[in-house]
Each structure stands twice: as structure tokens, then as C-alpha cells.
Design an enzyme around this catalytic site. Structure first.
Site: not given
Ligand SMILES: Cc1ncc(C[n+]2csc(CCOP(=O)(O)OP(=O)(O)O)c2C)c(N)n1
Ligand SMILES: [Mg+2]
Lengths: 346, 324
Positions: B60, B83, B86, B127
């Protein structure tokens, strides 16, 4: 160590049979418990297929070590620390019996469990907190360690980079495990990561980095075990990339239409649980009958937990705790509040 | 005329600017083939392709920094933070870079960016943090929060065209919950103007986002009791349109300010202070504020329902303002 997703890497062959059986059972518990939560709460995050990483990372740590599990599949760590399974399920449902009493829907338990909780949704910041636990251990001159897991997508957060650099500069006793399931919600890793292997990032921080087959729980665990030993002896952090695949949606009700069904099917065939079963049955450490009764035991435990949690009332208004925002100064500071319970798989 | 949801209207606003100005592009997570979080960019990837609709890593701070930098070289990026929860991860870029660049360079640089994000309790139940007042506190940022589909579209257009950084808050409850006929002539709304959504003689209720709809509901209930409520939709938190509020209060002589964010230090505190300064001798009763209690937002539904201010809280506050 760089043999992602071969059919049985043979790594971890030196693991004691009791450890190998424990790892299998830990995967079974993780699968059953998290799937139950997904069935009950469409907003829960499926960890199906990723249990090799989850169990491999957190099994077999010492009681006084700290765990910082990724948000996808967090409950095994709590179970290993003696959490009441019905309270974990209650937590996922926002019930009054949850450890957080409905305040955080995610994953928190008593401080005595030594687990870095999820109290907000911003990815990456828990990596800094986990690193801080390792700082505390280094500071006290003990040989305690922290194991911290996170997703592949989360390694693109600045917090990841800052924490790993700091841990390496200060040689902190921490093992970073990337639960690389190839997706960040709808985005495939290839869209957001310019490198094939996240482990190469480690060299930029001056720490060892390795890639292991995340669907081979024995390979994951032996890599983590070695890195934990390294951390305990004061040699500093390690980054382990464990490659797996998110078989479910991002959340339970996510149809995940952005993925190729044939790729999904291919990964289903690499399911870490049947793989470990077949290794253990072939080696003669378990019979199929043993395996069946392990499943029975795990399913019964989870079924019982679900029954209790479902019958439990929703979070109670008095638990909103408007007066509990601050710790009570007169009580002093306690780093180990709450009970811990009998560890599962002890 | 088309009947659009709030989310569709937001997309319409972006689509209009994407079509007419090649400098405009969108970046964020899951904005392409998934259609955006809660459908917040549905259809854009199909029409504009990956050069204009850019999927980003979970980075971000770099995303906002990159938006600022591309604005410095003449682009008009919209950067989406999935959201509001963040926003703290990219705070330095917004508060220290985006907000300062124009002033500190004595006007040499314009930061024409839109930071759009989703806030508020809603069907998604994820969120939902409401941090909007943090940004209104910082000079150099414009802060908007539409409450209707028409405003969503026209404010989005205005935000994109504005040469300043605009933080654009989209309330999640409105996304698919509010629909209206939206005319066929997309135009830039003027930023910094509050709107009177319901004229009334007895008390002014100032509110934001989803709370505007709750205020309108409360007004209908109270009309039966003979209390005539004027509902002002703040629309813009920065600049703050104190003139519109003050002239309303001079007519009604009572004010209630309601928002979903914490009451302590919320935008309502600024509004009541400014109105007290401007209209002290016009007021018949002390201002009343409605906001969330001062503890973190709990997650379980019953706790959250107790936390988020509702119509009953508004009714109580308005009656309190009417009691003196
Ligand atoms: C700082 C932030 N940006 C965006 C999100 C939205 N978000 C929630 S889960 C996710 C994907 C996360 O991917 P990864 O780290 O590979 O974990 P996975 O869900 O694949 O287990 C995103 C973008 C968040 N929770 N926090
Ligand atoms: Mg992932």
C-alpha cells in the site's frame, strides 16, 4: 533443499517415527478443525491443502517458544498450546465462549499460550510483532525462538522487508515461514512477484533462504527444525519458503472462478495428508487401521467442539468491555496472563 | 436515466474519466478479473485493459507513493486501498508526501490523485474502520464521503479532475444497499459543498455516509411527533462547508452531529466547535454529538451492532436537543 513439489523429496527421512506420526495427526486436526469453521462461517479462510506447511512449521516447538501463525489455518498452533477446541470454534463464530469473547473474530488466545494473535486485518504487521518476540528472547539471553508464518502476498508488504532486515542485523532467534499458496485473493503470484522463489529475498537480508515442498510435511518440518536449531544457538534468522496451493477459495464462500480447474485438480492429487499417510504406511510406521482410528479420534474431538460451540450463546453485550481498553495500572504488567490447558498431541 | 447502485455509480464515474482522459488509470488489488472488492471496479478491466486497470502487490505504501509520483509527471491516478483499515499502512505517503508537496514547493507540484477506500459497517463485515477524520485534520488533503449514487459518480469525477489529493471514502453499506435514478450527464460535482437532504425547521442534523440515511429515517419518525428535522449531508469533510451548516443552524437554532466514527476527535467535534464559534447566540440548546463509543470496534455481530450508532441513538440525540 530446492526441490519444490517433487513426489516425495525424501527430506525429513531422519525424523523420528513418533514425530512423523505427530505431524500427520497435526495435519488431520488442522484440516478437520478449519474445515468445520469454514462450513459454519462462510467468511472463514480455507486452509485445505496447506496443512503440510502449517503442521511442519509449528509442530514440536518448545513450550516457551512463540508462534505467530498466518491467518489462514491459525488454529493448529492454538491446539498445540492446549486451547479448548470448542472455544476456538466459538471464536470463529463470534460466540461468547471464544477466547476473545467476540471482540476479535480472528485468532486470539491467552497470552500464556505464547501466540501472536490477529487483532486487526492489516497483513504484515504481525511479522514485526513476531520479530519483537524474538528480540525479547535475544535480549534476555535465553535460547527461546519464534516461528512466524505468512502468505506469499504478504511478502510484498514493507513490513516484511523491514522486519527481516532488522532480525538479520540483530541476529534474532526467529524462523520465517512463507506459506506460499500461490494466490493473494484473486491474484496469482506471477502477477505480483517478479521472482519465482521468494526464498531468494533472504540473500538481500543476509540470512539463509530455502525453498521446500510445502505439501511434504516431513520436508517442511525438517527444514524448520534445522532453522530453529540455528536460531536457538544464536546464529540468527532463516527464511523458509514452503510451496503449496490454496485448494479452497480466499474465503469459504469464494467461488474462486479466477483459477484454472485443471491446475486445482493437479494440486488436489498432491494433498499433503494422503502423501504422508502413504509414506507412513509404506514405511510400516502405521497400518491403515491406525490411520483410520487417528481420523476417528480427530473427527470426534472436532465434532464435540462444534456441538459445544453451536450451543453456546452469541457474544454477550457485557463482554464489549468499554472499560477494558487500558490495562489496570494497579495490577502491574503481566506477560503471561490466562491459562494454557493441556496441549493437543502432547 | 439509469437506476444505479452506489457501487455501479462509482464505477460509472471512473469509467467516464477513463474514457475521456488517457492520463487517468486505476491501481489496486483484485480490481481486474475479480471485478474489484464488492464489485467496486466491475467491468473496467474488460473495457480498459491492464495498462489502465493495474493489479498491484500488497504494497500500500508503494502504491500511494507511486500514485503521487505519477501525478508529478502529469498522470491522474486513482489508487484503491481495499479497505480503510489499511490506510495506516500508507499514512506517511498520504499525510507527509501527498498533502505537503504542493504547499512546500510553493505551488510547483500538483498531486492530482484519488485515494479511494471502503469503510463502515456493512454486509461485508470486514475491515470496517472509519478513520476519515484523521485526514480532515491534515491541511492539503480533500476528503469526501458520498451518500447517494448520483454523488458517488459526480464526486468521483470531481475528485479525479481535482489537482489536489482527494481521499474518497465509500461506505460499504451503501454499495449495494442504495439505488437511485441517476441522470445521463456525468458532471463534476463541486468539492467542498454540503447538501441539504431534507428541509426542516426545528433541528439541524449533520451526518455523513450511511448515517445520512439513518438521519432521514429518524426525521420521518419524528415528523409524526411534530418535530421537523433538517438533514444536512456533509459530503465533504475537507474542505468543511461550515457556511451551509451555519445558515441551517441559524434557522433551526439546534444541532445534532452524527457519524459512525468514534465520537472522540471525530469530525463531529470539529463541526460542533465551529458551529459554536459561529452561531453561539443563535443556539437554543447545546450541540449534541452521536458517534461510536471509545473502544476498539468489536467483531461479533451483537457487539458490533451495539457499537455502531443506529437510528435509536439518533432519535435519542435529537430529542435531547429538542428538550432544552
Ligand atoms: C495491508 C493489507 N492489504 C490488503 C489486505 C486485503 N487482503 C486480505 S487477504 C489478502 C491476500 C493475502 O495473500 P497472502 O499473503 O498470500 O495470504 P493467503 O490469503 O494467500 O493465505 C489481501 C490482499 C489486507 N488484509 N491487508
Ligand atoms: Mg497466498
Amino acid at each position: 533443499m530446492s526441490r519444490p513439489n517433487g513426489p516425495g523429496t525424501g527430506e525429513g527421512a531422519d525424523l523420528d517415527p513418533s514425530v512423523r506420526i505427530g505431524l500427520l495427526k497435526a495435519m488431520m486436526l488442522s484440516r478437520t478443525l478449519e474445515s468445520a469453521c469454514c462450513e459454519l462461517n462462510p467468511r472463514w479462510f480455507p486452509a485445505e491443502g496447506e496443512e503440510g506447511v502449517i503442521a511442519g512449521a509449528f509442530f514440536g516447538l518448545r513450550d516457551d517458544d512463540t508462534m505467530a501463525p498466518h491467518y489462514r489455518g491459525p488454529f493448529l498452533a492454538y491446539a498445540l498450546r492446549g486451547a479448548d477446541l470448542s472455544r476456538l470454534v466459538g471464536q470463529a463464530l463470534g460466540k461468547a465462549n471464544g477466547y476473545a469473547r467476540g471482540r476479535a473474530l480472528g485468532f486470539t488466545g491467552p497470552a500464556a499460550m505464547g501466540i501472536v494473535p490477529w487483532v486487526a486485518g492489516d497483513l504484515g504487521t504481525t511479522i514485526g510483532v513476531a520479530t519483537g518476540c524474538a528480540l525479547g528472547f535475544s535480549y534476555e539471553g535465553s535460547d527461546r525462538v519464534t516461528v512466524c508464518s505468512f502468505g506469499d502476498g504478504t511478502t510484498n508488504r514493507g513490513d516484511f522487508h523491514e522486519a527481516l532486515n532488522l532480525a538479520s542485523v540483530w541476529k534474532l532467534p526467529i524462523v520465517y515461514v512463507c506459506q506460499h499458496n500461490q494466490y493473494s485473493i484473486s491474484l496469482h503470484a506471477s502477477e505480483v512477484l517478479p521472482i519465482e522463489q521468494i526464498s531468494v529475498r533472504a540473500s538481500g537480508y543476509g540470512m539463509p533462504g530455502l525453498t521446500v515442498d510445502g505439501n511434504d510435511v516431513f520436508a517442511v518440518h525438517s527444514a524448520v527444525r534445522d532453522a530453529v536449531a540455528r536460531a536457538r544457538s544464536g546464529e540468527g534468522p532463516t527464511l523458509i519458503e514452503a510451496r503449496t496451493y490454496r485448494l479452497g477459495g480466499h474465503w469459504a464462500s469464494d467461488p474462486g472462478g479466477y483459477r484454472l480447474p485443471e491446475v486445482q485438480d493437479a494440486w488436489r492429487d498432491k494433498d499433503p495428508i494422503p502423501r504422508a499417510v502413504s509414506e507412513l504406511v509404506t514405511s510400516g510406521d502405521l497400518t491403515q487401521h491406525d490411520v483410520d482410528s487417528m481420523w476417528d479420534e480427530v473427527r470426534q474431538a472436532v465434532d464435540a467442539a462444534v456441538t459445544v460451540a453451536k450451543a453456546c450463546p452469541d457474544a454477550r453485550l457485557e463482554d464489549i468491555g468499554a472499560n477494558e481498553v487500558f490495562a489496570d495500572v494497579s495490577e502491574g504488567m503481566s506477560a503471561l496472563r490466562g491459562e494454557r490447558g493441556e496441549p493437543w498431541l502432547a | 436515466m439509469a437506476r444505479l447502485s452506489f457501487a455501479e455509480a462509482l464505477v460509472e464515474g471512473m469509467r467516464h474519466e477513463l474514457r475521456t482522459d488517457d492520463r487517468v488509470f486505476l491501481m489496486g488489488q483484485d480490481i481486474g478479473k475479480m471485478g474489484g472488492v464488492m464489485g467496486g471496479s466491475r467491468g473496467l478491466i474488460e473495457e480498459f485493459g491492464p495498462r489502465r486497470i493495474r493489479e498491484t502487490p500488497i504494497s500500500e505504501s508503494a502504491m500511494v507513493g507511486a500514485a503521487i509520483g505519477s501525478a508529478m509527471v502529469g498522470k491522474r491516478p486513482i489508487v484503491e486501498i481495499s479497505f480503510g483499515e489499511f490506510l495506516p499502512t500508507c499514512m506517511s505517503q498520504i499525510v507527509l508526501q501527498a498533502a505537503n508537496l504542493h504547499y512546500m514547493t510553493a505551488g510547483a507540484i500538483d498531486v492530482s490523485i484519488v485515494v479511494r477506500t471502503r469503510i463502515g459497517d456493512g454486509p461485508y463485515r470486514g475491515h470496517p474502520q472509519c478513520y476519515e477524520s484523521w485526514f480532515a485534520h491534515v491541511p492539503g488533503l480533500k476528503v469526501v464521503m458520498p451518500s447517494t449514487p448520483t454523488d458517488a459518480r459526480n464526486l468521483m469525477i470531481a475528485a479525479i479532475r481535482d489537482p489536489n489529493p482527494v481521499i474518497f471514502f465509500e461506505h460499504m453499506w451503501l454499495y449495494h444497499g442504495v439505488r437511485e435514478e441517476v441522470d445521463n450527464s456525468p458532471t463534476a460535482a463541486s468539492l467542498g459543498k454540503a447538501a441539504i437532504r431534507r428541509a426542516g425547521r426545528h433541528v439541524t442534523v449533520v451526518s455523513t455516509g450511511w448515517m445520512v440515511h439513518k438521519a432521514l429515517e429518524a426525521a420521518e419518525t419524528l415528523a409524526v411527533e411534530g418535530i421537523d428535522v433538517e438533514v444536512v449531508d456533509l459530503v465533504s469533510l475537507a474542505p468543511l462547508d461550515i457556511d451551509t451548516i451555519a445558515s441551517s443552524v441559524r434557522r433551526t437554532s439546534r444541532i445534532v452531529v452524527a457519524h459512525e466514527a468514534w465520537k472522540v476527535g471525530g469530525i463531529g467535534a470539529e463541526i460542533t466547535a465551529a458551529i459554536t464559534e459561529a452561531c453561539f447566540f443563535d443556539l437554543e440548546a447545546p450541540p449534541v454529538r452521536v458517534g461510536a463509543p471509545h473502544h476498539p470496534l468489536p467483531m461479533a455481530k451483537p457487539l458490533r451492532d451495539a457499537f455502531v450508532p443506529d437510528v435509536n441513538d439518533l432519535l435519542r440525540a435529537i430529542r435531547q436537543a429538542m428538550a432544552t
